[in-house]
Design a protein around this motif. Structure first.
Motif, mmCIF file in Angstrom:
data_model
loop_
_atom_site.group_PDB
_atom_site.id
_atom_site.type_symbol
_atom_site.label_atom_id
_atom_site.label_comp_id
_atom_site.label_asym_id
_atom_site.label_seq_id
_atom_site.Cartn_x
_atom_site.Cartn_y
_atom_site.Cartn_z
ATOM 1 N N SER A 72 1.037 -1.310 -0.194
ATOM 2 C CA SER A 72 -0.126 0.202 -0.068
ATOM 3 C C SER A 72 0.847 1.324 -0.243
ATOM 4 O O SER A 72 0.305 2.715 -0.110
ATOM 5 N N THR A 73 1.856 1.161 0.245
ATOM 6 C CA THR A 73 3.282 2.250 0.431
ATOM 7 C C THR A 73 4.277 2.118 -0.500
ATOM 8 O O THR A 73 4.209 0.779 -0.622
ATOM 9 N N PRO A 74 5.182 2.857 -1.294
ATOM 10 C CA PRO A 74 6.371 2.606 -1.384
ATOM 11 C C PRO A 74 7.503 1.627 -0.236
ATOM 12 O O PRO A 74 7.606 0.634 -0.909
ATOM 13 N N GLY A 75 7.583 2.065 0.648
ATOM 14 C CA GLY A 75 8.157 1.011 1.800
ATOM 15 C C GLY A 75 7.713 -0.499 1.577
ATOM 16 O O GLY A 75 8.279 -0.825 1.293
ATOM 17 N N SER A 76 6.526 -0.775 1.534
ATOM 18 C CA SER A 76 5.909 -2.047 1.879
ATOM 19 C C SER A 76 6.119 -2.649 0.701
ATOM 20 O O SER A 76 6.671 -4.010 0.368
ATOM 21 N N PHE A 77 6.427 -1.756 -0.611
ATOM 22 C CA PHE A 77 6.935 -1.985 -1.810
ATOM 23 C C PHE A 77 8.076 -2.959 -2.180
ATOM 24 O O PHE A 77 7.979 -4.165 -2.414
ATOM 25 N N TYR A 78 8.704 -2.301 -1.548
ATOM 26 C CA TYR A 78 10.417 -2.186 -1.532
ATOM 27 C C TYR A 78 10.494 -3.774 -0.461
ATOM 28 O O TYR A 78 11.265 -4.658 -0.834
#
Length: 443
Positions: free
Chosen positions: A100-106
């Motif tokens: 849901s966020t760039p951090g969780s995607f990374y």
């Protein structure tokens, strides 16, 4: 006494369809990010640079755990380790639906790389236990069908799953990750019951077949041991192994620089969004790659021309990638992409005959993993490098930037061709001694 050729054909019929299914799912879980790109960016707010970094960070986790993963496979056997790899990567891939966020995607992309680490070099190493050198290019070539098949069937499947947007309150890209990841975990459980670690464990071979195939494979292993490193530590610092890793990295720059952006490139050519139509069109280059990968490794095995064919195919890939960005004609661009996919897919099974001719035993497990690990860094840097070149080259039009990015990817393939042609030793011509056991020939 049964012939090696007949036993090899029997082993191919038994093992390769299942290994192919595993690779299709692996490639699908790597590359489906390209189909999800626009919808994922819209829902999570990812910038183009953030998406490129997340697409590539998979390979950072993958590279870090490649060598220890393959050494564990050497110790515990393929059936248990492949089961572990596929189940965990399937679970992480399914969890991508929660990004849901760039951090969780990374984080999820990195963990997907960690979970899958050891799969590809593990299969290459596993094939050295089952197929003599004279049949290895053909066996690895069939295994490599997984990449084009993943796009032939996976492209339309991914497009169809994206069109399920809104079903039960989930976005299309969430269905994409959830279903394709679940398939990988299910096949991983199946692998534990289906695979045999070595010919000596195969109940579907009779005693004579097990003995003949084991002798043929061990004869090649003794030849490799006489000419290459025998200890893991020696393989990890061997100059030729590092050369193979550099060549493979250049190939992967071309492969993943194209794959991650192919759906968007085709959508742009067609003037439409990514969906079922784009999925069907993106399957066309992979159909061409499938045909070339079927024919060329078989011919190279018969004639001992793996190196020459690898050079020609890498040149074809480099030119095809570059030309796909230089034309405004959708038809010409698609033809160029067909050349590109055929070249860089069919060249890879030929490439893997080079290190497997040179490495054996634990040194092969570690060396093959190192080559794939360092080579996969090409997949890590490719998306960000392509995005950077496109940004720097853009002079008011997106077209010029896109052409420059593709030209850079094509150049990587051409450099790989140059290194194979000038630095990889020429293989010996095939003979009966490389295939049939002495007892059978004397009969």
């Amino acid at each position: 006494m049964p012939s090696v050729d007949r036993i090899v054909s029997k082993a191919m019929r038994r093992l390769l369809p299942f290994l192919l299914l595993m690779y299709v799912l692996a490639f699908l879980d790597r590359a489906n990010i390209g189909f999800a790109q626009k919808a994922l960016q819209h829902d999570t707010g990812l910038s183009d640079a953030a998406f490129a970094f997340g697409a590539g960070v998979f390979f950072a986790g993958y590279a870090l755990f490649e060598v220890p993963g393959n050494l564990l496979l050497h110790r515990v056997g393929a059936r248990a380790w492949m089961c572990r790899i596929m189940v965990t990567w399937g679970l992480v891939s399914s969890a991508m639906c929660l990004a849901s966020t760039p951090g969780s995607f990374y984080v999820l992309r990195f963990l997907l790389g960690v979970a899958e680490a050891g799969f590809f070099p593990g299969i290459i190493y596993y094939l050295t236990h089952w197929f003599p050198q004279a049949a290895r290019g053909r066996a690895i070539g069939v295994f490599y069908f997984g990449a084009p098949l993943a796009f032939i069937f996976g492209g339309p499947l991914s497009g169809l799953l994206l069109d399920m947007h809104g079903l039960f309150g989930l976005a299309g890209w969430q269905w994409l990750f959830l279903i394709e990841g679940g398939l990988a975990s299910a096949v991983g459980v199946w692998a534990f019951w289906y695979l045999d670690n070595k010919p000596a464990n195969a109940r579907w071979l009779d005693d004579a077949e097990r003995r003949v195939l084991t002798e043929a494979v061990e004869r090649d292993a003794r030849h490799a041991a006489a000419h290459g490193p025998q200890q893991v530590i020696d393989a990890l610092f061997n100059a030729r192994v590092l050369l193979f890793a550099a060549i493979y990295a250049l190939i992967q720059v071309s492969v993943y620089g194209v794959i991650f952006f192919l759906p968007q490139q085709v959508a742009s050519l067609l003037g439409t969004r990514v969906g079922l139509k784009v999925g069907l069109v993106t399957a066309v280059p992979w159909l061409c790659a499938l045909a070339v990968t079927w024919c060329v490794p078989r011919h190279a095995d018969r004639t001992g021309t793996h190196r020459a064919w690898a050079v020609m195919l890498l040149v074809l890939a480099g030119l095809g990638i570059a030309l796909s960005g230089m034309t405004q004609s959708p038809l010409l661009a698609l033809l160029a992409l067909c050349c590109a996919a055929s070249g860089f897919i069919a060249a890879q099974p030929l490439f893997w005959t080079f290190p497997t001719r040179y490495l054996t035993g634990a040194a092969a497990a570690g060396g093959i993993a190192l080559i794939n690990s360092l080579g996969s860094l090409g997949g890590f840097i490719a998306p960000s490098l392509r995005a950077l070149v496109q940004h720097l080259a853009a002079t008011g039009t997106a077209t010029s930037g896109a052409a420059a990015g593709l030209a850079m990817l094509g150049a990587a393939s051409l450099v790989a061709a140059l290194l194979v042609g000038t630095r990889v030793p020429r293989e010996a011509a095939p003979s009966a001694d490389t295939f049939e056991p002495r007892a059978h020939r004397a009969r």
